[in-house]
Enzyme design. Sequence first.
Site, PDB file in Angstrom:
ATOM      1  N   LYS A 125      51.877  30.847  45.448  1.00 45.75           N
ATOM      2  CA  LYS A 125      50.869  31.565  46.056  1.00 45.75           C
ATOM      3  C   LYS A 125      49.634  31.204  45.388  1.00 45.75           C
ATOM      4  O   LYS A 125      48.462  30.742  46.242  1.00 45.75           O
ATOM      5  CB  LYS A 125      50.971  33.101  45.789  1.00 45.75           C
ATOM      6  N   SER A 126      49.499  30.790  44.197  1.00 47.09           N
ATOM      7  CA  SER A 126      48.202  30.269  43.587  1.00 47.09           C
ATOM      8  C   SER A 126      47.797  28.937  44.124  1.00 47.09           C
ATOM      9  O   SER A 126      46.807  28.549  44.515  1.00 47.09           O
ATOM     10  CB  SER A 126      48.243  30.518  42.308  1.00 47.09           C
ATOM     11  N   ARG A 137      38.963  46.654  43.872  1.00 45.58           N
ATOM     12  CA  ARG A 137      38.991  45.552  42.903  1.00 45.58           C
ATOM     13  C   ARG A 137      37.478  44.793  42.709  1.00 45.58           C
ATOM     14  O   ARG A 137      36.833  44.672  43.963  1.00 45.58           O
ATOM     15  CB  ARG A 137      39.892  44.458  43.724  1.00 45.58           C
ATOM     16  N   ARG A 173      44.851  27.848  47.047  1.00 49.71           N
ATOM     17  CA  ARG A 173      43.939  26.971  46.573  1.00 49.71           C
ATOM     18  C   ARG A 173      44.045  25.580  47.697  1.00 49.71           C
ATOM     19  O   ARG A 173      42.751  25.045  48.049  1.00 49.71           O
ATOM     20  CB  ARG A 173      44.242  26.269  45.113  1.00 49.71           C
ATOM     21  N   SER A 210      37.796  38.655  35.921  1.00 51.49           N
ATOM     22  CA  SER A 210      38.956  37.797  36.612  1.00 51.49           C
ATOM     23  C   SER A 210      38.330  36.421  36.824  1.00 51.49           C
ATOM     24  O   SER A 210      37.130  35.902  37.038  1.00 51.49           O
ATOM     25  CB  SER A 210      39.110  38.266  38.069  1.00 51.49           C
ATOM     26  N   SER A 211      39.287  35.417  36.298  1.00 51.96           N
ATOM     27  CA  SER A 211      39.141  34.135  36.391  1.00 51.96           C
ATOM     28  C   SER A 211      38.753  33.613  37.687  1.00 51.96           C
ATOM     29  O   SER A 211      38.303  32.574  38.119  1.00 51.96           O
ATOM     30  CB  SER A 211      40.225  33.193  35.886  1.00 51.96           C
ATOM     31  N   GLN A 212      39.497  34.431  38.690  1.00 50.40           N
ATOM     32  CA  GLN A 212      39.328  33.817  40.199  1.00 50.40           C
ATOM     33  C   GLN A 212      37.697  33.609  40.682  1.00 50.40           C
ATOM     34  O   GLN A 212      37.310  32.989  41.623  1.00 50.40           O
ATOM     35  CB  GLN A 212      39.776  34.846  41.165  1.00 50.40           C
ATOM     36  N   ARG A 228      46.819  48.374  36.418  1.00 54.26           N
ATOM     37  CA  ARG A 228      48.302  48.111  36.323  1.00 54.26           C
ATOM     38  C   ARG A 228      48.665  48.737  34.680  1.00 54.26           C
ATOM     39  O   ARG A 228      49.795  49.098  34.602  1.00 54.26           O
ATOM     40  CB  ARG A 228      48.705  46.540  36.201  1.00 54.26           C
ATOM     41  N   GLU A 273      49.661  38.185  34.635  1.00 57.60           N
ATOM     42  CA  GLU A 273      50.328  38.447  35.893  1.00 57.60           C
ATOM     43  C   GLU A 273      51.751  38.746  35.468  1.00 57.60           C
ATOM     44  O   GLU A 273      52.499  39.289  36.086  1.00 57.60           O
ATOM     45  CB  GLU A 273      50.270  37.460  37.004  1.00 57.60           C
TER      46      GLU A 273
END
Length: 447
Positions: free
Chosen positions: A26-27, A125, A31, A175-177, A352, A321
Site C-alpha cells: 500500500k505504502s 485523525r 507513493r 505521523s511521518s506521513q 490502537r 503498524e
Amino acid sequence: MTDARPWAAPRADSPIDARVRVPGSKSLTNRWLVLALLAEGTSVLRHPLRSDDSERMVGALRALGAEVDDEDPAVWVVSPPAGRLRGGIDIDCGQAGTVMRFVPPVAALADGPVRFDGHPSARSRPVGPLLQALGDVGVTVREEGRGTLPFEVLGPLPATSGAEPPHVGIDASASSQFVSALLLAAAAYPRGLRLEHTGPTLPSLPHIEMTLDVLASVGVRVDRPDATSWLVHPGPVRAVDVTVEPDLSSAAPFLALAAATGGRVLVADWPETTTQPGERMREVLAAMGARTDLTAAGLLASGAPDGRLRGVDLDLSEVGELTPVIAALCALADSPSRLRGVGHLRGHETDRLAALVTELTRLGAGARELPDGLAIEPRPLVGAPVRTYHDHRMAMFGAVLGVAVPGLEVEDVATAGKTFPGFDLAWEEAVRSAAPTQASASPTGHP
C-alpha cells in the site's frame, strides 16, 4: 458495533505448513500514484495493490484530471493531465491516511479549490501540522479549527519572488506521513522546499526513507543537511515503469501464524532488499524465539523449536503498524512483554493502544497502556468477540489470536480489505494447511 456477521477465526490444532502470496505494498502503491500524477509522461505500475486505500488514491488522481487505466488489475497506466491539475472538486479520502495527507500538498497546485472529507472515523485523525505547513508555504487552507477532516485547499499555489526555496518547519510527531506528503509534492513547487521536522519525536522513519528512495528513482533531487531536515530541489518528475513489492506489513500476520503454531509459512516473492518497515518483523520473530530464512522462493518463517514464544521488550517507534500483530503474539508468549515508542498509534484508524488493551482484556490477558506503548501479561485466554474499530490491523490482530484461542470471533473482518482484500479467505486457506492431529492444546503451549 457493526452489524456485519462476525467471522469465526479458524483455530489451528497443529503446526502450520503454508505458502502465501500477499498483495502489493500500500505504502509504495500510493507513493508511486502521487508521483505518476506529477510526472512528465505516462507511468506504469505493475502488481499494484488494489484495495480501498489505493482505490481512494486512484479516485483522487482522476478527480484532479489524470487518466488511470486500471482495467487490468496487474498493470495500471497513469497519464497526468496536460495542464494544471483540476480544481473545484471534492475528494473522498475514506479511511486512507495517505490520501488525506499525501494529496493536499499536490492539491495546492490545482486550478481552484479542492475539498477533502472522508469516513467519520477518519475525522479524528490528525492533519493539522500539514495544513499549517501548507499555509506557511502560502497556500490558503480552510478548516474547522480542529486540524482534521473536512478541510479545503485553495489552489493554485501563489507565485513568489526570490531564488531561495521556502523554509517550513513541521511537527511530525503524530505521523511521518506529514513529512512524506510535502516531500512528494515539493519538486513541483516553483522553488522547491526546505523542510525541517521540529517536534520531539519522528515515528516511522523508515517510511520517510521509502519516500526518499522513490523520489530518487524519478529523478527528484533531495539534499539532507541532517536526519530531520530536507531540501527538495524543483524540477521534473520522471515517468516510471515499476513493479510494486509485496506488502510486508500485510505479510506480518502470516509470519506470526508460523510463530504462533510452531509451524512454517513461506511468504512468496519477499524482496532481497527493501525500504518497507515490515522487514523488521524478522527481528521481532527472532527476539521471540522464532526464525526466518530468505530463500529463492520467498521468506520462510518457522516457529521456535520448542513451540513456545518468549516475551519481549521492544522499541517499535519505526514499525508502529506492526504493533497489533506483535501484541497478539505477546499475549501468547510465556512471559510478559513491553512494546514502546508507539504513542502515536493513538491517532491512527482508531486509538490502537486503547483498542488493543480493551480487546486483550476482554479475552483474559493482562494489558495496560503506557505513555508510549503497551504492557502485556499473558494469561489463559477465552473465546470472545474481538472488535475491529474499522481498523484493518485490528482484524489481523484478531486472526492471529484466533489460531490459539477456540471460539474467538472477529467483528467485521472485511475491514482488512483496506489493505488486503480477501484477507479472511487467504487466512483460512493458510490455517487449513495444519496437519490433522488429535491434540487439543494450543500449538504455542499457551493454556
